[in-house]
Design a protein around this motif. Structure first.
Motif, PDB file in Angstrom:
ATOM      1  N   ASP A 169       0.864  -1.177   0.000  1.00 18.21           N
ATOM      2  CA  ASP A 169       0.000   0.000   0.000  1.00 18.21           C
ATOM      3  C   ASP A 169       0.899   1.224   0.000  1.00 18.21           C
ATOM      4  O   ASP A 169       1.411   1.641   1.044  1.00 18.21           O
ATOM      5  CB  ASP A 169      -0.920  -0.012   1.218  1.00 18.21           C
ATOM      6  CG  ASP A 169      -1.880   1.190   1.248  1.00 18.21           C
ATOM      7  OD1 ASP A 169      -1.716   2.103   0.416  1.00 18.21           O
ATOM      8  OD2 ASP A 169      -2.771   1.202   2.114  1.00 18.21           O
ATOM      9  N   LEU A 193      -5.553 -11.340  -3.235  1.00 19.20           N
ATOM     10  CA  LEU A 193      -6.269 -10.110  -3.554  1.00 19.20           C
ATOM     11  C   LEU A 193      -7.758 -10.329  -3.302  1.00 19.20           C
ATOM     12  O   LEU A 193      -8.420 -11.079  -4.030  1.00 19.20           O
ATOM     13  CB  LEU A 193      -6.035  -9.720  -5.020  1.00 19.20           C
ATOM     14  CG  LEU A 193      -4.586  -9.446  -5.425  1.00 19.20           C
ATOM     15  CD1 LEU A 193      -4.537  -8.966  -6.863  1.00 19.20           C
ATOM     16  CD2 LEU A 193      -3.928  -8.450  -4.499  1.00 19.20           C
ATOM     17  N   GLU A 194      -8.256  -9.695  -2.258  1.00 18.38           N
ATOM     18  CA  GLU A 194      -9.669  -9.829  -1.920  1.00 18.38           C
ATOM     19  C   GLU A 194     -10.454  -8.780  -2.701  1.00 18.38           C
ATOM     20  O   GLU A 194     -10.671  -7.657  -2.246  1.00 18.38           O
ATOM     21  CB  GLU A 194      -9.866  -9.655  -0.413  1.00 18.38           C
ATOM     22  CG  GLU A 194      -9.087 -10.641   0.443  1.00 18.38           C
ATOM     23  CD  GLU A 194      -9.489 -12.091   0.174  1.00 18.38           C
ATOM     24  OE1 GLU A 194     -10.671 -12.327  -0.159  1.00 18.38           O
ATOM     25  OE2 GLU A 194      -8.619 -12.976   0.285  1.00 18.38           O
ATOM     26  N   VAL A 195     -10.841  -9.139  -3.918  1.00 15.80           N
ATOM     27  CA  VAL A 195     -11.517  -8.198  -4.801  1.00 15.80           C
ATOM     28  C   VAL A 195     -12.816  -8.813  -5.325  1.00 15.80           C
ATOM     29  O   VAL A 195     -12.942 -10.034  -5.461  1.00 15.80           O
ATOM     30  CB  VAL A 195     -10.615  -7.781  -5.981  1.00 15.80           C
ATOM     31  CG1 VAL A 195      -9.378  -7.065  -5.476  1.00 15.80           C
ATOM     32  CG2 VAL A 195     -10.227  -8.987  -6.830  1.00 15.80           C
ATOM     33  N   TRP A 253     -11.959  -3.187 -10.175  1.00 18.54           N
ATOM     34  CA  TRP A 253     -12.489  -4.084  -9.162  1.00 18.54           C
ATOM     35  C   TRP A 253     -12.850  -3.298  -7.918  1.00 18.54           C
ATOM     36  O   TRP A 253     -12.580  -2.109  -7.810  1.00 18.54           O
ATOM     37  CB  TRP A 253     -11.506  -5.208  -8.833  1.00 18.54           C
ATOM     38  CG  TRP A 253     -10.174  -4.786  -8.262  1.00 18.54           C
ATOM     39  CD1 TRP A 253      -9.942  -4.133  -7.090  1.00 18.54           C
ATOM     40  CD2 TRP A 253      -8.877  -5.040  -8.834  1.00 18.54           C
ATOM     41  NE1 TRP A 253      -8.598  -3.962  -6.888  1.00 18.54           N
ATOM     42  CE2 TRP A 253      -7.917  -4.515  -7.938  1.00 18.54           C
ATOM     43  CE3 TRP A 253      -8.440  -5.682  -9.997  1.00 18.54           C
ATOM     44  CZ2 TRP A 253      -6.553  -4.592  -8.184  1.00 18.54           C
ATOM     45  CZ3 TRP A 253      -7.070  -5.750 -10.236  1.00 18.54           C
ATOM     46  CH2 TRP A 253      -6.144  -5.217  -9.349  1.00 18.54           C
ATOM     47  N   ARG A 254     -13.470  -3.989  -6.982  1.00 20.32           N
ATOM     48  CA  ARG A 254     -13.826  -3.382  -5.707  1.00 20.32           C
ATOM     49  C   ARG A 254     -13.049  -4.098  -4.600  1.00 20.32           C
ATOM     50  O   ARG A 254     -13.055  -5.322  -4.513  1.00 20.32           O
ATOM     51  CB  ARG A 254     -15.333  -3.491  -5.464  1.00 20.32           C
ATOM     52  CG  ARG A 254     -15.838  -2.572  -4.336  1.00 20.32           C
ATOM     53  CD  ARG A 254     -17.356  -2.584  -4.250  1.00 20.32           C
ATOM     54  NE  ARG A 254     -17.988  -2.090  -5.472  1.00 20.32           N
ATOM     55  CZ  ARG A 254     -18.124  -0.801  -5.782  1.00 20.32           C
ATOM     56  NH1 ARG A 254     -17.641   0.134  -4.974  1.00 20.32           N
ATOM     57  NH2 ARG A 254     -18.729  -0.447  -6.899  1.00 20.32           N
ATOM     58  N   TRP A 255     -12.360  -3.279  -3.770  1.00 20.54           N
ATOM     59  CA  TRP A 255     -11.652  -3.849  -2.629  1.00 20.54           C
ATOM     60  C   TRP A 255     -12.653  -4.294  -1.561  1.00 20.54           C
ATOM     61  O   TRP A 255     -13.831  -3.933  -1.602  1.00 20.54           O
ATOM     62  CB  TRP A 255     -10.693  -2.823  -2.017  1.00 20.54           C
ATOM     63  CG  TRP A 255      -9.513  -2.463  -2.851  1.00 20.54           C
ATOM     64  CD1 TRP A 255      -9.232  -1.234  -3.382  1.00 20.54           C
ATOM     65  CD2 TRP A 255      -8.410  -3.300  -3.232  1.00 20.54           C
ATOM     66  NE1 TRP A 255      -8.045  -1.247  -4.080  1.00 20.54           N
ATOM     67  CE2 TRP A 255      -7.511  -2.516  -4.010  1.00 20.54           C
ATOM     68  CE3 TRP A 255      -8.102  -4.640  -3.009  1.00 20.54           C
ATOM     69  CZ2 TRP A 255      -6.339  -3.018  -4.537  1.00 20.54           C
ATOM     70  CZ3 TRP A 255      -6.913  -5.154  -3.540  1.00 20.54           C
ATOM     71  CH2 TRP A 255      -6.055  -4.347  -4.288  1.00 20.54           C
ATOM     72  N   ASP A 285     -13.106  -3.240   1.335  1.00 19.83           N
ATOM     73  CA  ASP A 285     -13.729  -2.148   2.084  1.00 19.83           C
ATOM     74  C   ASP A 285     -14.694  -1.333   1.240  1.00 19.83           C
ATOM     75  O   ASP A 285     -15.202  -0.303   1.687  1.00 19.83           O
ATOM     76  CB  ASP A 285     -12.658  -1.235   2.697  1.00 19.83           C
ATOM     77  CG  ASP A 285     -11.778  -0.571   1.647  1.00 19.83           C
ATOM     78  OD1 ASP A 285     -12.027  -0.753   0.434  1.00 19.83           O
ATOM     79  OD2 ASP A 285     -10.830   0.142   2.043  1.00 19.83           O
ATOM     80  N   ALA A 345     -11.490   0.451  -7.541  1.00 19.05           N
ATOM     81  CA  ALA A 345     -10.126   0.656  -8.028  1.00 19.05           C
ATOM     82  C   ALA A 345     -10.042   0.427  -9.524  1.00 19.05           C
ATOM     83  O   ALA A 345     -10.760  -0.404 -10.091  1.00 19.05           O
ATOM     84  CB  ALA A 345      -9.160  -0.282  -7.310  1.00 19.05           C
ATOM     85  N   ASP A 402      -7.476   3.789  -6.306  1.00 17.08           N
ATOM     86  CA  ASP A 402      -8.906   3.703  -6.067  1.00 17.08           C
ATOM     87  C   ASP A 402      -9.538   5.062  -5.805  1.00 17.08           C
ATOM     88  O   ASP A 402      -8.850   6.092  -5.790  1.00 17.08           O
ATOM     89  CB  ASP A 402      -9.224   2.695  -4.948  1.00 17.08           C
ATOM     90  CG  ASP A 402      -8.734   3.117  -3.573  1.00 17.08           C
ATOM     91  OD1 ASP A 402      -8.704   4.324  -3.286  1.00 17.08           O
ATOM     92  OD2 ASP A 402      -8.386   2.223  -2.766  1.00 17.08           O
TER      93      ASP A 402
END
Length: 440
Positions: free
Chosen positions: A360, A376-378, A391-393, A395, A399, A422
């Motif tokens: 990060d 990668l938690e997307v 994609w969406r993180w 949280d 992004a 993002d």
């Protein structure tokens, strides 16, 4: 005087290679040879002046070639008292190569940017005179006192916008400016400082410098610049604008001219350490080399464990689907290892699966941050083609990202690397483990 004159090689430079290259910029000649120009710097002591020159066939291995000029031009030495030249910018204008160099001394803004011209990057270079000057204590009309006085006339970048040419420049103190040039001569059309592009508070001595402005895909412009101290906390941030003269804003829409403490600017490259590799400290003073099928970020970096030693590094630079610049965490390894053209970068979201070393950049851009091994938690992944994804993180942040090829120098295998920015202004980058799946 040609840079190959043996009389100019008054240090044992044969083994320098990429070492001692500070504030670098690179160009490619018609024969395909790359030429690197950099500040007159040497980690272990004084060095003669005149702009260092190196050459390469692959942007990986560099051979020291000499100095572009025999010394600091007389007018610059008289004005600034400089003993070396800094931060050269080299660009081709028609059949002429133009080199803008800076003359100053550390901590002073009694400085000058001059111009030399040549028929080829190898020279011979001819001095054409001073383009813009600044004084340490002088106050120029139109410069905000919030930037702590007048701009510092160093760190030049030539920007061509159709028929108009601009000199983008500045370092610390009074911020970054754009001054219009005469395209025919390369000299200034009017006295400086020009249009204000970015500045930082006087409380941090206006610590922003080394601007580089380039076109964005689809229109508009991006400006890369270096924040903070070149010795340890240097890092590269970006803003975008509709015009080369701004106004530039970051990913959150913050104006880079705002010196009220918002610390605008979206990270592009920061210090970091990959598993098993050396820590890289203070990457900065970046230029961009553009070729037909790819772009590279050319910058210097310091070793985390030897912070006085600096060298040039080159990385792939790519653009997200919405035209935001991201760069590879892996240094460029040459076309022998990275033959995959951008048109063949992955478009299957399956490339995102598996384990990655993730960083990060926004968490602490001034530090040498280690990566974290994770998946990668997307969700909501959209493939735009040529390595570009959205994609969406976890949280909820949305992004835009680019997945590009690289050679892992520690594990010695080809792999994929990504950069993502993002809608919260966060920038995340990663390098995929070998076991995660197919490689480039």
């Amino acid at each position: 005087m040609a840079v190959t004159d043996p009389a100019l090689l008054d240090l044992e430079t044969a083994g320098w290679g990429a070492d001692h290259a500070h504030d670098p910029t690179a160009v490619r000649d018609d024969d395909g040879t790359y030429w690197l120009f950099s500040t007159d710097a040497y980690a272990d002591g004084p060095v003669r002046g005149g702009v260092q020159v190196r050459r390469s066939t692959d942007l990986v291995t560099w051979t020291f070639h000499g100095w572009a000029l025999p010394d600091v031009p007389t007018a610059a030495a008289s004005w600034a008292g400089a003993v070396g030249l800094w931060a050269p910018e080299v660009a081709r204008v028609g059949d002429e190569w133009r080199m803008y160099w800076s003359a100053s001394s550390f901590g002073s803004r009694t400085s000058a940017i001059g111009l030399a011209v040549a028929p080829h990057p190898a020279g011979p270079w001819t001095d054409r005179g001073l383009v813009v000057t600044s004084t340490h204590d002088g106050i120029r009309e139109g410069v905000s006192p919030h930037g702590d006085g007048p701009p510092n006339a160093i760190d030049a970048n030539l920007v061509v916008d159709g028929e108009r040419h601009w000199l983008v420049y500045g370092s610390f103190f009074g911020g970054l400016h754009a001054l219009e040039l005469d395209p025919a001569t390369g000299l200034a059309l009017a006295q400086g400082p020009g249009v204000l592009l970015a500045r930082r508070p006087a409380a941090v001595e206006g610590a922003i410098e080394g601007p580089y402005v380039l076109p964005r895909p689809g229109g508009g412009w991006a400006m890369l610049a270096s924040w903070d101290s070149l010795f340890d906390t240097y890092h590269v941030r970006a803003g975008v604008a509709d015009s080369p003269t701004g106004p530039y804003v970051d990913r959150l829409g913050r104006d880079l001219r705002d010196d009220a403490g918002t610390d605008a600017g979206t990270p592009v490259l920061t210090g970091h350490r990959l598993p098993g590799g050396p820590g890289l400290r203070g990457p900065g003073h970046a230029a961009v080399l553009t070729e037909a099928d790819r772009q590279y970020l050319v910058h210097h970096v310091r070793d985390a464990d030897r912070p006085t030693h600096h060298r040039v590094q080159v990385r792939l630079l790519a653009w997200t689907h919405d035209a935001w610049p991201v760069v590879s965490l892996l240094p460029w390894a040459g076309t022998d290892h990275e033959r995959t053209p951008a048109t063949a970068w992955p478009d299957d979201p399956a490339v995102l699966r598996g384990a990655w070393d993730v960083l990060d950049l926004s968490a602490d851009p001034r530090a040498v941050q280690p990566t974290t091994s994770s998946t990668l938690e997307v969700t909501d992944v959209v493939a735009h083609g040529s390595g570009r994804f959205a994609w969406r993180w976890g949280d909820g942040a949305r992004a835009e990202a680019v997945v590009m090829p690289g050679l892992d120098p520690v594990r010695a295998h080809p792999t994929w690397t990504f950069g993502a920015v993002d809608d919260r202004g966060r920038v995340v980058a990663g390098v995929r483990h070998a076991a995660a799946g197919p490689t480039p």
